[in-house]
Motif scaffolding. Structure first.
Motif, PDB file in Angstrom:
ATOM      1  N   ARG A   9       0.869  -1.185   0.000  1.00  0.00           N
ATOM      2  CA  ARG A   9       0.000   0.000   0.000  1.00  0.00           C
ATOM      3  C   ARG A   9       0.901   1.229   0.000  1.00  0.00           C
ATOM      4  O   ARG A   9       1.849   1.326   0.782  1.00  0.00           O
ATOM      5  CB  ARG A   9      -0.904   0.022   1.223  1.00  0.00           C
ATOM      6  CG  ARG A   9      -1.696   1.321   1.280  1.00  0.00           C
ATOM      7  CD  ARG A   9      -2.680   1.478   2.404  1.00  0.00           C
ATOM      8  NE  ARG A   9      -2.328   0.820   3.620  1.00  0.00           N
ATOM      9  CZ  ARG A   9      -3.209   0.211   4.406  1.00  0.00           C
ATOM     10  NH1 ARG A   9      -4.471   0.181   4.086  1.00  0.00           N
ATOM     11  NH2 ARG A   9      -2.808  -0.351   5.523  1.00  0.00           N
ATOM     12  N   TRP A  10       0.600   2.182  -0.894  1.00  0.00           N
ATOM     13  CA  TRP A  10       1.296   3.460  -0.953  1.00  0.00           C
ATOM     14  C   TRP A  10       0.381   4.521  -0.370  1.00  0.00           C
ATOM     15  O   TRP A  10      -0.753   4.704  -0.828  1.00  0.00           O
ATOM     16  CB  TRP A  10       1.622   3.853  -2.387  1.00  0.00           C
ATOM     17  CG  TRP A  10       2.699   3.072  -3.050  1.00  0.00           C
ATOM     18  CD1 TRP A  10       4.023   3.388  -3.125  1.00  0.00           C
ATOM     19  CD2 TRP A  10       2.545   1.841  -3.780  1.00  0.00           C
ATOM     20  NE1 TRP A  10       4.699   2.426  -3.843  1.00  0.00           N
ATOM     21  CE2 TRP A  10       3.814   1.466  -4.262  1.00  0.00           C
ATOM     22  CE3 TRP A  10       1.451   1.013  -4.070  1.00  0.00           C
ATOM     23  CZ2 TRP A  10       4.020   0.317  -5.004  1.00  0.00           C
ATOM     24  CZ3 TRP A  10       1.650  -0.141  -4.807  1.00  0.00           C
ATOM     25  CH2 TRP A  10       2.934  -0.468  -5.262  1.00  0.00           C
ATOM     26  N   ALA A  11       0.862   5.251   0.633  1.00  0.00           N
ATOM     27  CA  ALA A  11       0.122   6.381   1.188  1.00  0.00           C
ATOM     28  C   ALA A  11       0.166   7.529   0.177  1.00  0.00           C
ATOM     29  O   ALA A  11       1.047   7.563  -0.692  1.00  0.00           O
ATOM     30  CB  ALA A  11       0.741   6.800   2.512  1.00  0.00           C
ATOM     31  N   GLY A  54       1.384  10.370   0.319  1.00  0.00           N
ATOM     32  CA  GLY A  54       2.694  11.005   0.293  1.00  0.00           C
ATOM     33  C   GLY A  54       3.782  10.143  -0.313  1.00  0.00           C
ATOM     34  O   GLY A  54       4.916  10.585  -0.458  1.00  0.00           O
ATOM     35  N   GLY A  55       3.462   8.900  -0.661  1.00  0.00           N
ATOM     36  CA  GLY A  55       4.431   8.022  -1.298  1.00  0.00           C
ATOM     37  C   GLY A  55       5.037   6.955  -0.413  1.00  0.00           C
ATOM     38  O   GLY A  55       5.758   6.085  -0.885  1.00  0.00           O
ATOM     39  N   ARG A  56       4.780   6.993   0.917  1.00  0.00           N
ATOM     40  CA  ARG A  56       5.338   5.977   1.816  1.00  0.00           C
ATOM     41  C   ARG A  56       4.710   4.620   1.505  1.00  0.00           C
ATOM     42  O   ARG A  56       3.504   4.486   1.400  1.00  0.00           O
ATOM     43  CB  ARG A  56       5.069   6.338   3.267  1.00  0.00           C
ATOM     44  CG  ARG A  56       5.728   5.392   4.264  1.00  0.00           C
ATOM     45  CD  ARG A  56       5.514   5.847   5.694  1.00  0.00           C
ATOM     46  NE  ARG A  56       4.115   5.962   6.059  1.00  0.00           N
ATOM     47  CZ  ARG A  56       3.353   4.958   6.490  1.00  0.00           C
ATOM     48  NH1 ARG A  56       3.850   3.755   6.599  1.00  0.00           N
ATOM     49  NH2 ARG A  56       2.101   5.171   6.811  1.00  0.00           N
ATOM     50  N   VAL A  57       5.549   3.605   1.344  1.00  0.00           N
ATOM     51  CA  VAL A  57       5.084   2.248   1.004  1.00  0.00           C
ATOM     52  C   VAL A  57       5.095   1.388   2.262  1.00  0.00           C
ATOM     53  O   VAL A  57       6.040   1.416   3.040  1.00  0.00           O
ATOM     54  CB  VAL A  57       6.003   1.597  -0.053  1.00  0.00           C
ATOM     55  CG1 VAL A  57       5.510   0.195  -0.394  1.00  0.00           C
ATOM     56  CG2 VAL A  57       6.086   2.452  -1.291  1.00  0.00           C
ATOM     57  N   SER A  58       4.020   0.619   2.445  1.00  0.00           N
ATOM     58  CA  SER A  58       3.979  -0.341   3.550  1.00  0.00           C
ATOM     59  C   SER A  58       3.548  -1.707   3.005  1.00  0.00           C
ATOM     60  O   SER A  58       2.840  -1.795   2.007  1.00  0.00           O
ATOM     61  CB  SER A  58       3.040   0.127   4.662  1.00  0.00           C
ATOM     62  OG  SER A  58       1.742   0.337   4.164  1.00  0.00           O
ATOM     63  N   THR A  59       4.016  -2.744   3.686  1.00  0.00           N
ATOM     64  CA  THR A  59       3.668  -4.116   3.333  1.00  0.00           C
ATOM     65  C   THR A  59       2.413  -4.518   4.092  1.00  0.00           C
ATOM     66  O   THR A  59       2.294  -4.235   5.289  1.00  0.00           O
ATOM     67  CB  THR A  59       4.824  -5.067   3.709  1.00  0.00           C
ATOM     68  OG1 THR A  59       5.990  -4.660   3.001  1.00  0.00           O
ATOM     69  CG2 THR A  59       4.502  -6.500   3.358  1.00  0.00           C
TER      70      THR A  59
END
Length: 122
Positions: free
Chosen positions: A28-30, A32-37
């Motif tokens: 998932r990309w927030a 603002g661009g932060r990626v999380s698994t």
């Protein structure tokens, strides 16, 4: 290889990464661009995303070591939950999700003779 699967009006993007020949990771990309698994269900090996709805809930699949997939949802905070199955069902999939979180799809398992049975679910 990494690819986007879905985006909502708030700019949340979900997708998947493939490593090696068959292992997938749900992402998932927030805005603002932060990626999380996004994790699979406990005990499962991998997960994949399909769609994100307006409130940030993500729908996809968790895959066990037999590659049997079960439909799941991730809350906006990333907590994974199995979409409820009936007794005897061992796999599930979905075909559509509304913004009101109504999910339609299929679930199935084996019958008393060992044949595969699939039924529509909501």
């Amino acid at each position: 290889m990494v690819w986007a699967q879905s985006v909502n009006d708030s700019g949340v993007i979900v997708g998947n990464a493939r490593t090696g020949t068959s292992s997938r990771t749900a992402l998932r990309w927030a805005p603002g661009g932060r990626v999380s698994t996004l994790p699979p269900l406990p005990g499962d090996l991998r997960a994949s995303t399909e769609v994100v709805i307006s409130n940030g809930t993500v729908f996809g699949y968790s895959h066990d070591n037999s590659d049997r997939r079960r439909a799941v949802r991730w809350s906006p905070s990333g907590t994974v939950a199995l979409l409820q199955l009936k007794p005897g069902d061992i796999s599930s999939s979905f075909t559509s999700v509304s913004d009101g979180r109504v999910v339609v799809g299929r679930a199935g398992g084996t019958d008393s003779q060992g044949g595969w049975v699939t039924r529509s679910v909501r």
